[in-house]
Design a protein around this motif. Structure first.
Motif, PDB file in Angstrom:
ATOM      1  N   THR A 127       0.830  -1.203   0.000  1.00  0.00           N
ATOM      2  CA  THR A 127       0.000   0.000   0.000  1.00  0.00           C
ATOM      3  C   THR A 127       0.867   1.257   0.000  1.00  0.00           C
ATOM      4  N   ILE A 128       1.933   1.247   0.779  1.00  0.00           N
ATOM      5  CA  ILE A 128       2.844   2.395   0.806  1.00  0.00           C
ATOM      6  C   ILE A 128       3.501   2.592  -0.561  1.00  0.00           C
ATOM      7  N   ALA A 129       3.963   1.496  -1.174  1.00  0.00           N
ATOM      8  CA  ALA A 129       4.610   1.586  -2.482  1.00  0.00           C
ATOM      9  C   ALA A 129       3.641   2.093  -3.542  1.00  0.00           C
ATOM     10  N   HIS A 130       2.407   1.611  -3.498  1.00  0.00           N
ATOM     11  CA  HIS A 130       1.414   2.039  -4.477  1.00  0.00           C
ATOM     12  C   HIS A 130       1.049   3.505  -4.282  1.00  0.00           C
ATOM     13  N   ASP A 131       0.876   3.912  -3.029  1.00  0.00           N
ATOM     14  CA  ASP A 131       0.559   5.317  -2.752  1.00  0.00           C
ATOM     15  C   ASP A 131       1.687   6.235  -3.219  1.00  0.00           C
ATOM     16  N   THR A 132       2.930   5.795  -3.021  1.00  0.00           N
ATOM     17  CA  THR A 132       4.075   6.592  -3.475  1.00  0.00           C
ATOM     18  C   THR A 132       4.054   6.744  -4.994  1.00  0.00           C
ATOM     19  N   MET A 133       3.771   5.655  -5.683  1.00  0.00           N
ATOM     20  CA  MET A 133       3.693   5.696  -7.142  1.00  0.00           C
ATOM     21  C   MET A 133       2.614   6.674  -7.612  1.00  0.00           C
ATOM     22  N   ARG A 136       3.812  10.259  -7.055  1.00  0.00           N
ATOM     23  CA  ARG A 136       4.796  10.684  -8.047  1.00  0.00           C
ATOM     24  C   ARG A 136       4.114  11.091  -9.347  1.00  0.00           C
ATOM     25  N   PHE A 137       3.113  10.341  -9.744  1.00  0.00           N
ATOM     26  CA  PHE A 137       2.412  10.666 -10.986  1.00  0.00           C
ATOM     27  C   PHE A 137       1.618  11.964 -10.838  1.00  0.00           C
ATOM     28  N   ALA A 138       0.948  12.125  -9.712  1.00  0.00           N
ATOM     29  CA  ALA A 138       0.131  13.328  -9.507  1.00  0.00           C
ATOM     30  C   ALA A 138       0.974  14.588  -9.488  1.00  0.00           C
ATOM     31  N   GLU A 139       2.222  14.488  -9.072  1.00  0.00           N
ATOM     32  CA  GLU A 139       3.096  15.662  -8.977  1.00  0.00           C
ATOM     33  C   GLU A 139       3.404  16.290 -10.328  1.00  0.00           C
ATOM     34  N   GLN A 151      11.552  14.012 -12.748  1.00  0.00           N
ATOM     35  CA  GLN A 151      10.358  13.396 -12.160  1.00  0.00           C
ATOM     36  C   GLN A 151      10.024  12.074 -12.843  1.00  0.00           C
ATOM     37  N   VAL A 152      10.318  11.984 -14.143  1.00  0.00           N
ATOM     38  CA  VAL A 152      10.114  10.713 -14.853  1.00  0.00           C
ATOM     39  C   VAL A 152      10.972   9.619 -14.223  1.00  0.00           C
ATOM     40  N   LEU A 153      12.211   9.946 -13.913  1.00  0.00           N
ATOM     41  CA  LEU A 153      13.077   8.955 -13.277  1.00  0.00           C
ATOM     42  C   LEU A 153      12.530   8.534 -11.919  1.00  0.00           C
ATOM     43  N   ARG A 154      12.024   9.478 -11.156  1.00  0.00           N
ATOM     44  CA  ARG A 154      11.441   9.152  -9.851  1.00  0.00           C
ATOM     45  C   ARG A 154      10.212   8.256 -10.024  1.00  0.00           C
ATOM     46  N   LEU A 155       9.423   8.535 -11.049  1.00  0.00           N
ATOM     47  CA  LEU A 155       8.232   7.721 -11.305  1.00  0.00           C
ATOM     48  C   LEU A 155       8.614   6.306 -11.721  1.00  0.00           C
ATOM     49  N   LEU A 156       9.636   6.193 -12.581  1.00  0.00           N
ATOM     50  CA  LEU A 156      10.064   4.857 -13.013  1.00  0.00           C
ATOM     51  C   LEU A 156      10.577   4.042 -11.826  1.00  0.00           C
ATOM     52  N   ASP A 157      11.296   4.689 -10.924  1.00  0.00           N
ATOM     53  CA  ASP A 157      11.747   3.993  -9.720  1.00  0.00           C
ATOM     54  C   ASP A 157      10.552   3.539  -8.877  1.00  0.00           C
ATOM     55  N   ALA A 158       9.546   4.398  -8.750  1.00  0.00           N
ATOM     56  CA  ALA A 158       8.342   4.041  -7.984  1.00  0.00           C
ATOM     57  C   ALA A 158       7.604   2.886  -8.638  1.00  0.00           C
ATOM     58  N   HIS A 159       7.593   2.858  -9.982  1.00  0.00           N
ATOM     59  CA  HIS A 159       6.959   1.747 -10.695  1.00  0.00           C
ATOM     60  C   HIS A 159       7.654   0.429 -10.373  1.00  0.00           C
ATOM     61  N   ARG A 160       8.971   0.451 -10.391  1.00  0.00           N
ATOM     62  CA  ARG A 160       9.723  -0.788 -10.141  1.00  0.00           C
ATOM     63  C   ARG A 160       9.506  -1.295  -8.712  1.00  0.00           C
ATOM     64  N   VAL A 161       9.531  -0.373  -7.762  1.00  0.00           N
ATOM     65  CA  VAL A 161       9.318  -0.770  -6.373  1.00  0.00           C
ATOM     66  C   VAL A 161       7.906  -1.328  -6.186  1.00  0.00           C
ATOM     67  N   LEU A 261       9.046   6.349 -21.510  1.00  0.00           N
ATOM     68  CA  LEU A 261       7.749   5.964 -20.973  1.00  0.00           C
ATOM     69  C   LEU A 261       7.065   4.863 -21.792  1.00  0.00           C
ATOM     70  N   ALA A 262       7.822   4.161 -22.623  1.00  0.00           N
ATOM     71  CA  ALA A 262       7.230   3.047 -23.360  1.00  0.00           C
ATOM     72  C   ALA A 262       6.651   2.051 -22.368  1.00  0.00           C
ATOM     73  N   PRO A 263       5.475   1.441 -22.652  1.00  0.00           N
ATOM     74  CA  PRO A 263       4.797   0.555 -21.702  1.00  0.00           C
ATOM     75  C   PRO A 263       5.665  -0.629 -21.282  1.00  0.00           C
ATOM     76  N   ASN A 264       5.492  -1.021 -20.018  1.00  0.00           N
ATOM     77  CA  ASN A 264       6.087  -2.250 -19.481  1.00  0.00           C
ATOM     78  C   ASN A 264       7.606  -2.275 -19.508  1.00  0.00           C
ATOM     79  N   ARG A 265       8.238  -1.133 -19.316  1.00  0.00           N
ATOM     80  CA  ARG A 265       9.702  -1.095 -19.207  1.00  0.00           C
ATOM     81  C   ARG A 265      10.071  -1.133 -17.715  1.00  0.00           C
ATOM     82  N   PHE A 266      10.559  -2.292 -17.248  1.00  0.00           N
ATOM     83  CA  PHE A 266      10.926  -2.435 -15.837  1.00  0.00           C
ATOM     84  C   PHE A 266      12.388  -2.825 -15.731  1.00  0.00           C
TER      85      PHE A 266
END
Length: 266
Positions: A127-133, A136-139, A151-161, A261-266
């Motif tokens: 829940t914490i990881a999802h809320d962070t993600m 990041r997107f809302a920002e 911010q894109v880099l921060r979002l990608l990190d949040a996606h991976r976590v 931001l191509a889809p499914n890049r982890f």
């Protein structure tokens, strides 16, 4: 401690108690009269007695199950014993049906208790990881243009976590689904099935909002590889976020950001 169907059991060492009265099996003749010395060697080891309730019902009493016993199963050799009547064999078989229900409920609770404790922690982390993600997107809506790439880099990190936490959750959720499925498969009547939410509530764990799917949802096939339930739900959210930002990047001719931001890049 002696437990008599359908009376409730006392709390056990897993801090869980049964959620429904034990089953009452139909019987064709007086149970006490049928249970003679000839039948004793075929009784379940925890069996105590049988009591005729009325013309159609009999109540069985057992010592308390631990859930760690071998699954109760009618001894096949009783059907080849000339000293037993068909009515006695039928009653013994029904005795084992009741024993299997009690055993399965107890086993399910004992197995679920430690898994629920782990699951509660993992759901909190997820829940914490999802809320962070999501934060990041809302920002992006309030960021100046010169900060979008960082911010894109921060979002990608949040996606991976978030994806890792979702996978960790699905691992424990699958274990819970197996425990539930095993209990359901051990009983013949759906009314004897134990609901995970009820068992969790008895342990003091609130699973409202948890995603625990049927065991089949976690099983890959040789011909079809799929994401597990929570990961699949997360991937859909991530793809939607990336598609939205990629649209913005395209409209503003920011092609480098669009490629990130191509889809499914982890």
């Amino acid at each position: 401690m002696v437990h008599t169907i359908p009376l409730a059991h006392a709390l056990d060492d897993s801090h869980l108690s049964p959620t429904a009265p034990a089953p009452v099996a139909p019987a064709p003749a007086d149970a006490a009269a049928l249970m003679t010395a000839d039948t004793a060697r075929y009784h379940h080891p925890l069996y105590l007695s049988a009591e005729q309730l009325d013309a159609d019902r009999v109540r069985f009493s057992f010592r308390e199950f631990t859930g760690r016993e071998t699954e109760p199963s009618s001894p096949l050799e009783m059907y080849r014993d000339p000293a037993l009547t068909s009515e006695q064999c039928t009653l013994i078989a029904r005795q084992y049906t009741v024993a299997r229900v009690l055993w399965s409920k107890r086993r399910m609770r004992v197995q679920a208790a430690p898994l629920l404790e782990t699951a509660a922690l993992r759901w909190s982390v997820w829940t914490i990881a999802h809320d962070t993600m999501m934060s990041r997107f809302a920002e992006f809506a309030t960021l100046p243009d010169d900060r979008w790439r960082s911010q894109v880099l921060r979002l990608l990190d949040a996606h991976r976590v978030a994806r890792q936490m979702a996978a960790d959750w699905d691992d424990i959720a699958e274990q819970l689904s197996v425990v539930v499925d095993d209990q359901h498969n051990a009983v013949d009547d759906w009314s004897d099935e134990v609901d995970l939410a009820v068992a969790a509530a008895e342990l003091g764990v609130d699973i409202q909002g948890w995603l625990v799917d049927h065991v089949s949802a976690y099983q890959a096939t040789p011909y079809y590889q799929r994401d597990t339930p929570l990961v699949a739900r997360l991937v859909k959210e991530i793809d939607e976020q990336r598609a939205r930002l990629a649209d913005v990047a395209h409209l503003t001719a920011d092609h480098d950001t669009g490629r990130q931001l191509a889809p499914n890049r982890f």
